[in-house]
Design a protein around this motif. Structure first.
Motif, PDB file in Angstrom:
ATOM      1  N   THR A 293       0.828  -1.213   0.000  1.00  0.00           N
ATOM      2  CA  THR A 293       0.000   0.000   0.000  1.00  0.00           C
ATOM      3  C   THR A 293       0.860   1.260   0.000  1.00  0.00           C
ATOM      4  OG1 THR A 293      -0.199  -0.175   2.411  1.00  0.00           O
ATOM      5  CG2 THR A 293      -2.004  -1.037   1.106  1.00  0.00           C
ATOM      6  N   ASP A 294       1.998   1.235   0.666  1.00  0.00           N
ATOM      7  CA  ASP A 294       2.912   2.377   0.616  1.00  0.00           C
ATOM      8  C   ASP A 294       3.451   2.578  -0.799  1.00  0.00           C
ATOM      9  OD1 ASP A 294       2.581   2.874   3.299  1.00  0.00           O
ATOM     10  OD2 ASP A 294       4.417   1.835   3.918  1.00  0.00           O
ATOM     11  N   ARG A 295       3.642   1.477  -1.489  1.00  0.00           N
ATOM     12  CA  ARG A 295       4.188   1.515  -2.850  1.00  0.00           C
ATOM     13  C   ARG A 295       3.150   1.940  -3.874  1.00  0.00           C
ATOM     14  NH1 ARG A 295       4.507  -3.437  -5.872  1.00  0.00           N
ATOM     15  NH2 ARG A 295       5.821  -3.280  -7.724  1.00  0.00           N
ATOM     16  N   ASP A 296       1.881   1.615  -3.625  1.00  0.00           N
ATOM     17  CA  ASP A 296       0.820   1.882  -4.600  1.00  0.00           C
ATOM     18  C   ASP A 296      -0.431   2.359  -3.868  1.00  0.00           C
ATOM     19  OD1 ASP A 296      -0.601   2.028  -6.911  1.00  0.00           O
ATOM     20  OD2 ASP A 296      -0.422  -0.084  -7.466  1.00  0.00           O
ATOM     21  N   PRO A 297      -0.414   3.588  -3.339  1.00  0.00           N
ATOM     22  CA  PRO A 297      -1.503   4.050  -2.466  1.00  0.00           C
ATOM     23  C   PRO A 297      -2.812   4.340  -3.184  1.00  0.00           C
ATOM     24  CG  PRO A 297       0.076   5.811  -2.851  1.00  0.00           C
ATOM     25  CD  PRO A 297       0.678   4.581  -3.451  1.00  0.00           C
ATOM     26  N   ASP A 298      -2.801   4.408  -4.519  1.00  0.00           N
ATOM     27  CA  ASP A 298      -4.030   4.730  -5.243  1.00  0.00           C
ATOM     28  C   ASP A 298      -4.912   3.514  -5.509  1.00  0.00           C
ATOM     29  OD1 ASP A 298      -3.552   7.446  -5.377  1.00  0.00           O
ATOM     30  OD2 ASP A 298      -2.286   7.234  -7.155  1.00  0.00           O
ATOM     31  N   ARG A 299      -4.466   2.339  -5.114  1.00  0.00           N
ATOM     32  CA  ARG A 299      -5.275   1.133  -5.296  1.00  0.00           C
ATOM     33  C   ARG A 299      -5.892   0.717  -3.962  1.00  0.00           C
ATOM     34  NH1 ARG A 299      -4.040  -1.493 -10.215  1.00  0.00           N
ATOM     35  NH2 ARG A 299      -5.120  -3.352  -9.486  1.00  0.00           N
ATOM     36  N   LEU A 300      -7.042   0.081  -4.038  1.00  0.00           N
ATOM     37  CA  LEU A 300      -7.630  -0.545  -2.861  1.00  0.00           C
ATOM     38  C   LEU A 300      -7.003  -1.933  -2.705  1.00  0.00           C
ATOM     39  CD1 LEU A 300      -9.804  -0.537  -0.626  1.00  0.00           C
ATOM     40  CD2 LEU A 300     -11.368  -1.550  -2.285  1.00  0.00           C
ATOM     41  N   HIS A 301      -6.614  -2.287  -1.498  1.00  0.00           N
ATOM     42  CA  HIS A 301      -5.970  -3.570  -1.231  1.00  0.00           C
ATOM     43  C   HIS A 301      -6.888  -4.444  -0.386  1.00  0.00           C
ATOM     44  CE1 HIS A 301      -2.606  -1.105  -2.512  1.00  0.00           C
ATOM     45  NE2 HIS A 301      -1.877  -2.197  -2.653  1.00  0.00           N
ATOM     46  N   LEU A 302      -7.134  -5.662  -0.855  1.00  0.00           N
ATOM     47  CA  LEU A 302      -7.936  -6.638  -0.131  1.00  0.00           C
ATOM     48  C   LEU A 302      -7.013  -7.727   0.394  1.00  0.00           C
ATOM     49  CD1 LEU A 302     -10.747  -7.752   0.704  1.00  0.00           C
ATOM     50  CD2 LEU A 302     -10.776  -8.990  -1.482  1.00  0.00           C
ATOM     51  N   VAL A 303      -6.924  -7.845   1.707  1.00  0.00           N
ATOM     52  CA  VAL A 303      -6.038  -8.819   2.355  1.00  0.00           C
ATOM     53  C   VAL A 303      -6.859 -10.042   2.751  1.00  0.00           C
ATOM     54  CG1 VAL A 303      -4.461  -9.212   4.285  1.00  0.00           C
ATOM     55  CG2 VAL A 303      -4.618  -6.936   3.239  1.00  0.00           C
ATOM     56  N   LEU A 304      -6.397 -11.227   2.365  1.00  0.00           N
ATOM     57  CA  LEU A 304      -7.112 -12.459   2.688  1.00  0.00           C
ATOM     58  C   LEU A 304      -6.600 -13.035   4.002  1.00  0.00           C
ATOM     59  CD1 LEU A 304      -7.297 -14.217  -0.807  1.00  0.00           C
ATOM     60  CD2 LEU A 304      -8.788 -12.456   0.182  1.00  0.00           C
ATOM     61  N   GLY A 305      -7.505 -13.145   4.975  1.00  0.00           N
ATOM     62  CA  GLY A 305      -7.170 -13.717   6.285  1.00  0.00           C
ATOM     63  C   GLY A 305      -7.812 -15.078   6.414  1.00  0.00           C
ATOM     64  N   ALA A 306      -7.047 -16.136   6.179  1.00  0.00           N
ATOM     65  CA  ALA A 306      -7.607 -17.478   5.969  1.00  0.00           C
ATOM     66  C   ALA A 306      -8.251 -18.092   7.197  1.00  0.00           C
ATOM     67  CB  ALA A 306      -6.528 -18.420   5.441  1.00  0.00           C
ATOM     68  N   ASP A 307      -7.740 -17.774   8.402  1.00  0.00           N
ATOM     69  CA  ASP A 307      -8.272 -18.431   9.599  1.00  0.00           C
ATOM     70  C   ASP A 307      -7.952 -17.606  10.831  1.00  0.00           C
ATOM     71  OD1 ASP A 307      -5.535 -18.886   9.737  1.00  0.00           O
ATOM     72  OD2 ASP A 307      -5.683 -21.018  10.167  1.00  0.00           O
ATOM     73  N   THR A 308      -8.431 -18.072  11.964  1.00  0.00           N
ATOM     74  CA  THR A 308      -8.174 -17.393  13.237  1.00  0.00           C
ATOM     75  C   THR A 308      -6.788 -17.781  13.764  1.00  0.00           C
ATOM     76  OG1 THR A 308      -9.072 -19.169  14.611  1.00  0.00           O
ATOM     77  CG2 THR A 308     -10.648 -17.552  13.748  1.00  0.00           C
ATOM     78  N   GLY A 309      -6.403 -17.167  14.876  1.00  0.00           N
ATOM     79  CA  GLY A 309      -5.071 -17.414  15.410  1.00  0.00           C
ATOM     80  C   GLY A 309      -4.971 -18.528  16.427  1.00  0.00           C
ATOM     81  N   HIS A 310      -6.065 -19.252  16.656  1.00  0.00           N
ATOM     82  CA  HIS A 310      -6.084 -20.194  17.775  1.00  0.00           C
ATOM     83  C   HIS A 310      -5.023 -21.291  17.666  1.00  0.00           C
ATOM     84  CE1 HIS A 310     -10.049 -18.266  18.045  1.00  0.00           C
ATOM     85  NE2 HIS A 310      -9.929 -18.484  19.333  1.00  0.00           N
ATOM     86  N   ARG A 311      -4.815 -21.829  16.485  1.00  0.00           N
ATOM     87  CA  ARG A 311      -3.860 -22.930  16.406  1.00  0.00           C
ATOM     88  C   ARG A 311      -2.405 -22.456  16.448  1.00  0.00           C
ATOM     89  NH1 ARG A 311      -3.429 -25.503  10.424  1.00  0.00           N
ATOM     90  NH2 ARG A 311      -3.781 -23.649   9.133  1.00  0.00           N
ATOM     91  N   TYR A 312      -2.216 -21.127  16.467  1.00  0.00           N
ATOM     92  CA  TYR A 312      -0.879 -20.561  16.578  1.00  0.00           C
ATOM     93  C   TYR A 312      -0.645 -19.918  17.950  1.00  0.00           C
ATOM     94  CZ  TYR A 312      -1.178 -21.098  11.532  1.00  0.00           C
ATOM     95  OH  TYR A 312      -1.342 -21.605  10.271  1.00  0.00           O
ATOM     96  N   ALA A 313      -1.550 -20.175  18.891  1.00  0.00           N
ATOM     97  CA  ALA A 313      -1.486 -19.487  20.178  1.00  0.00           C
ATOM     98  C   ALA A 313      -0.154 -19.705  20.882  1.00  0.00           C
ATOM     99  CB  ALA A 313      -2.644 -19.941  21.072  1.00  0.00           C
ATOM    100  N   GLU A 314       0.307 -20.947  20.947  1.00  0.00           N
ATOM    101  CA  GLU A 314       1.526 -21.241  21.691  1.00  0.00           C
ATOM    102  C   GLU A 314       2.789 -20.878  20.911  1.00  0.00           C
ATOM    103  OE1 GLU A 314       1.867 -22.170  24.821  1.00  0.00           O
ATOM    104  OE2 GLU A 314      -0.319 -21.980  25.019  1.00  0.00           O
ATOM    105  N   ARG A 315       2.820 -21.202  19.637  1.00  0.00           N
ATOM    106  CA  ARG A 315       4.065 -21.058  18.877  1.00  0.00           C
ATOM    107  C   ARG A 315       4.255 -19.666  18.289  1.00  0.00           C
ATOM    108  NH1 ARG A 315       5.193 -26.243  15.225  1.00  0.00           N
ATOM    109  NH2 ARG A 315       7.200 -25.179  15.089  1.00  0.00           N
ATOM    110  N   VAL A 316       3.214 -18.841  18.336  1.00  0.00           N
ATOM    111  CA  VAL A 316       3.330 -17.486  17.809  1.00  0.00           C
ATOM    112  C   VAL A 316       2.950 -16.444  18.855  1.00  0.00           C
ATOM    113  CG1 VAL A 316       2.502 -15.852  16.073  1.00  0.00           C
ATOM    114  CG2 VAL A 316       2.955 -18.224  15.426  1.00  0.00           C
ATOM    115  N   PHE A 317       1.713 -16.456  19.298  1.00  0.00           N
ATOM    116  CA  PHE A 317       1.222 -15.355  20.124  1.00  0.00           C
ATOM    117  C   PHE A 317       1.762 -15.391  21.550  1.00  0.00           C
ATOM    118  CE2 PHE A 317      -1.766 -15.645  16.608  1.00  0.00           C
ATOM    119  CZ  PHE A 317      -1.781 -14.316  16.199  1.00  0.00           C
ATOM    120  N   ALA A 318       2.044 -16.579  22.069  1.00  0.00           N
ATOM    121  CA  ALA A 318       2.652 -16.646  23.400  1.00  0.00           C
ATOM    122  C   ALA A 318       4.071 -16.095  23.391  1.00  0.00           C
ATOM    123  CB  ALA A 318       2.647 -18.094  23.903  1.00  0.00           C
TER     124      ALA A 318
END
Length: 382
Positions: A293-318
């Motif tokens: 978005t910094d590189r191309d601010p005149d476009r709308l960007h749609l970010v795909l968020g495939a799933d929730t963070g629950h299965r990454y709780a220990e190895r990422v968010f903790a």
């Protein structure tokens, strides 16, 4: 704020408000969770945050196969999965009276496995592996053994059968009906190729100007980073150690390769900045979209968020205190794959075909000829 992006964001507000004021009673949980929550992350960024994005793929595939007579109620559907497709397929089978058998990655945790088993799916889980390649190869070999013993099983082949593109046409309709018709950039993990490819192919068929930015981990063969290894990588849904027929390389404009640490920074940053608890592939997409978005601010960007963070709780968010500040991170810009280097590289792919395959296939639409019985050469390699 860029004029076109401002218009697009404003256009998205009215449908959102209408949706919030209208309660809907669904006949099945898959109808309730298949559509994402659309969340504004910035002036020209919208996140499509799913509970499990592959419900679109599983529902579209199962409905199409039933309609074509390729499968019948009561039959067993089998496939290999690292997590969210397994849950989506189990829910689709629950809805349509089919049995489900999952050959699960070693990365599938006890919570996911319990959900699958309560839904009625049977699960064969692979033992711990040294790397993603060994895990994927074991899963494919095990599926083929099952099919040899039980020819009545139907192999869903989420990696190879483009029937999985069909369901994302419904997502494309949602995008078209919600976001204004302005130049759009879709940012998402490549994975099997069906989600990004299915969405963007359907959007481009309407005449919309759409760029596709794909994300890969280091170690994936899909876009040529297999010579690298990322020991901490648990992003099984982003890349692959074996070729996937459902990846249509010629759909992608730009490719980013992101290591675990950078994806972690994006996931923690998304939660910290926007209170959105999402998975590691979403974190990688958030990081990449921030740079795009910094590189191309005149476009709308749609970010795909495939799933929730629950299965990454220990190895990422903790481990959030270990996460780098994503705002300070920048990619290495490369012009050829021999310049590729961790931890984060970006290359203009420019819609080139797969360098290892001269095919220029397009995944057929829902009414095209059935391909479910075809077995590709890539499937039998492992």
């Amino acid at each position: 704020m860029p004029g076109e992006a401002r218009t697009a964001v404003a256009a998205s507000r009215s449908p959102t408000a209408a949706a919030e004021s209208t309660a809907v009673v669904h006949d099945h949980i898959t109808d309730a969770i298949k559509a994402p929550a659309l969340i504004r992350l910035g002036d020209n960024v919208v996140l499509a945050r799913f509970e499990t994005m592959k419900v679109y793929a599983a529902l579209g595939a199962v409905r199409t196969l039933l309609r074509r007579g390729r499968v019948v109620p009561g039959q067993t559907l089998v496939d290999s999965s690292s997590g969210i497709y397994a849950l989506a397929l189990a829910m689709a089978c629950h809805r349509y009276g089919l049995r489900c058998h999952i050959v699960a990655s070693t990365t599938v945790d006890s919570v996911m496995r319990a959900q699958l088993e309560v839904l009625g799916a049977t699960v064969d889980q692979m033992p711990p592996s040294r790397n993603l390649k060994l895990d994927q190869e074991r899963r494919v070999r095990h599926v083929r053994k099952l099919l040899a013993a039980r020819p009545d099983f139907h192999w869903m082949r989420q990696y190879h059968d483009c029937v999985h593109y069909v369901g994302y046409r419904e997502f494309a309709d949602l995008v078209t009906g919600t976001l204004a018709d302005v130049p759009l950039t879709v940012v998402g993990a490549v994975g099997t190729g069906a989600s990004t490819g299915g969405l963007v192919q359907a959007l481009r068929e309407t005449g919309r100007a759409v760029r596709l930015v794909g994300i890969q981990p280091f170690g994936s063969v899909t876009f040529g980073s297999e010579r690298f290894s990322d020991p901490e990588a648990i992003i099984a849904g982003i890349g692959s150690s074996i070729p996937f027929d459902n990846v249509r390389h010629e759909l992608y404009d730009t490719v980013h390769w992101v290591d675990f640490r950078h994806a972690m920074a994006g996931a923690v940053g998304l939660l910290r900045q926007h209170a959105v608890f999402a998975g590691l592939s979403t974190g990688a997409a958030h990081l990449v979209a921030s740079w795009e978005t910094d590189r191309d601010p005149d476009r709308l960007h749609l970010v795909l968020g495939a799933d929730t963070g629950h299965r990454y709780a220990e190895r990422v968010f903790a481990r959030h205190t270990e996460a780098e500040d994503m705002r300070a991170l920048r990619p290495r810009r490369i012009r050829a794959l021999d310049e590729l280097r961790p931890p984060w590289s970006v290359m203009e792919w420019a819609r080139r075909p797969d360098p290892g395959n001269s095919r220029l296939d397009r995944c057929p639409g829902e009414d095209s000829a059935d391909t479910a019985g075809h077995v590709s050469s890539t499937e039998v390699t492992p």
